[in-house]
Design an enzyme around this catalytic site. Structure first.
Site, PDB file in Angstrom:
ATOM      1  N   ILE A  15       0.808  -1.227   0.000  1.00 27.99           N
ATOM      2  CA  ILE A  15       0.000   0.000   0.000  1.00 27.99           C
ATOM      3  C   ILE A  15       0.833   1.265   0.000  1.00 27.99           C
ATOM      4  CG2 ILE A  15      -2.156  -0.909   0.958  1.00 27.99           C
ATOM      5  CD1 ILE A  15      -1.206  -0.013   3.699  1.00 27.99           C
ATOM      6  N   GLY A  16       2.136   1.131  -0.007  1.00 29.03           N
ATOM      7  CA  GLY A  16       2.916   2.367  -0.052  1.00 29.03           C
ATOM      8  C   GLY A  16       4.398   2.111  -0.060  1.00 29.03           C
ATOM      9  N   GLY A  44      10.967   2.700   3.403  1.00 23.80           N
ATOM     10  CA  GLY A  44      10.875   1.332   2.900  1.00 23.80           C
ATOM     11  C   GLY A  44       9.490   1.123   2.346  1.00 23.80           C
ATOM     12  N   ALA A  96       5.330  -0.383   2.728  1.00 16.01           N
ATOM     13  CA  ALA A  96       4.243  -0.695   3.657  1.00 16.01           C
ATOM     14  C   ALA A  96       3.343  -1.738   3.009  1.00 16.01           C
ATOM     15  CB  ALA A  96       3.455   0.566   3.974  1.00 16.01           C
ATOM     16  N   LYS A 151       5.360  -2.197   8.167  1.00 15.69           N
ATOM     17  CA  LYS A 151       6.386  -1.404   7.480  1.00 15.69           C
ATOM     18  C   LYS A 151       7.668  -2.195   7.490  1.00 15.69           C
ATOM     19  CE  LYS A 151       4.204   2.794   7.957  1.00 15.69           C
ATOM     20  NZ  LYS A 151       3.856   3.786   8.894  1.00 15.69           N
ATOM     21  N   ASP A 186       7.129  14.652   9.335  1.00 16.20           N
ATOM     22  CA  ASP A 186       6.569  14.236   8.050  1.00 16.20           C
ATOM     23  C   ASP A 186       5.057  14.418   8.059  1.00 16.20           C
ATOM     24  OD1 ASP A 186       6.848  13.455   5.440  1.00 16.20           O
ATOM     25  OD2 ASP A 186       6.971  11.317   5.857  1.00 16.20           O
TER      26      ASP A 186
END
Length: 293
Positions: A12-13, A18, A20, A35, A130
């Site tokens: 998903i990301g 790194g 996910a 993650k 972030d």
């Protein structure tokens, strides 16, 4: 292996940290996000730093912060297991509006929850570093949760002088553009960028290239927010976008503003660390003073 205890559903990301992966736990059947951070090529100092960050994450428990479940190391990777927010992220929610602006009530409720999360972080001398709409998630019932401390750093960490600018450039503050250290007010600037997006469905600072983007940010020039939003909200925006970090309000003083403070009680659970004070005569009945316990 710990990893085998989870059935992988989809990636998903991919971030600076790194990747996910959305997984389903064989234990409880619930969905989680794992993650994966490659640590095999890191120096031992960096590895220690990553483990320290995970320890910080493990101690974060707040209704408006994505909940950490566990972490483990396997085959040169560090894995962090977090709750999965089914409502997706704020970035997708904003884009799905197709230009239809959110009501102010909705924006203020979201803002208060993001601030409660960020206050919890800053009170612990941690910088999030972030904050962006892709890192703010919605649960099934519409609660806001701040996520991804992928590059958060303990404020008084000597290892890294929090100078690196990583990831999405839209949220860079003037001080970072000028290569000055990141500080808690840089998080507040990024919060301003998110608030602006919630009001206009656009980024406050946009340009075709990095050089022009940096120029816009340093000038602090952005298109004004629609006047159908209140003066309180628009004036707060101006304060969050002050070029000098010292002039920006802290997260606590944002929550102290009367137009926001009376909303806090909706999102408080007894353990959040705020107490209700008795209502003074000069205060609007039903308001809450955000006093830290």
């Amino acid at each position: 292996t710990k990893q085998a205890a989870h059935i992988s559903l989809q990636k998903i990301g991919e971030g600076s940290f790194g990747k996910a992966i959305l997984v389903k736990s064989r234990e409880d059947g619930k969905q989680y996000v794992i993650k994966e951070i490659g640590i095999s090529r890191m120096s031992s100092k960096e590895r220690q730093e990553s483990r320290k960050e995970v320890a910080v994450l493990a101690n974060m428990s707040h209704p408006n912060i994505v909940q950490y479940k566990e972490s483990f190391e396997e085959c040169g990777c560090l894995y962090i297991v977090m709750d999965y927010c089914e409502g997706g992220d704020l970035f997708k929610t904003i884009n799905s509006q197709k230009g239809v602006q959110f009501p102010e009530e909705q924006i203020l409720d979201w803002l208060v929850q993001i601030c409660l999360a960020l206050k919890h972080v800053h009170d612990r001398k941690i910088l999030h570093r972030d904050i962006k709409s892709q890192n703010i998630f919605l649960t099934k019932d519409g609660t806001i949760q701040l996520g991804d401390f992928g590059i958060a750093r303990v404020l008084n960490s000597t290892v890294e002088l929090a100078r690196t600018c990583i990831g999405t450039p839209y949220y860079l503050s003037p001080e970072i553009c000028e290569n000055k250290p990141y500080n808690n007010k840089s998080d507040v600037w990024a919060l301003g960028c998110v608030l602006y997006e919630m009001c206009t469905l656009k980024h406050a600072f946009e340009a075709g290239n990095m050089k022009n983007l940096v120029l816009k940010i340093i000038r602090g020039s952005y298109p004004p927010v629609s006047i159908h939003y209140s003066q309180d909200l628009r004036s707060l925006m101006g304060q969050l976008f002050r070029r000098n970090p010292r002039e920006r309000p802290s997260v606590s003083s944002i929550l102290d503003k009367p137009f926001l403070s009376h909303r806090i009680f909706r999102f408080l659970t007894p353990e959040v660390g705020y107490i209700h004070t008795h209502t003074h005569t000069h205060k609007v009945p039903g308001t809450v003073s955000p006093l830290t316990v």
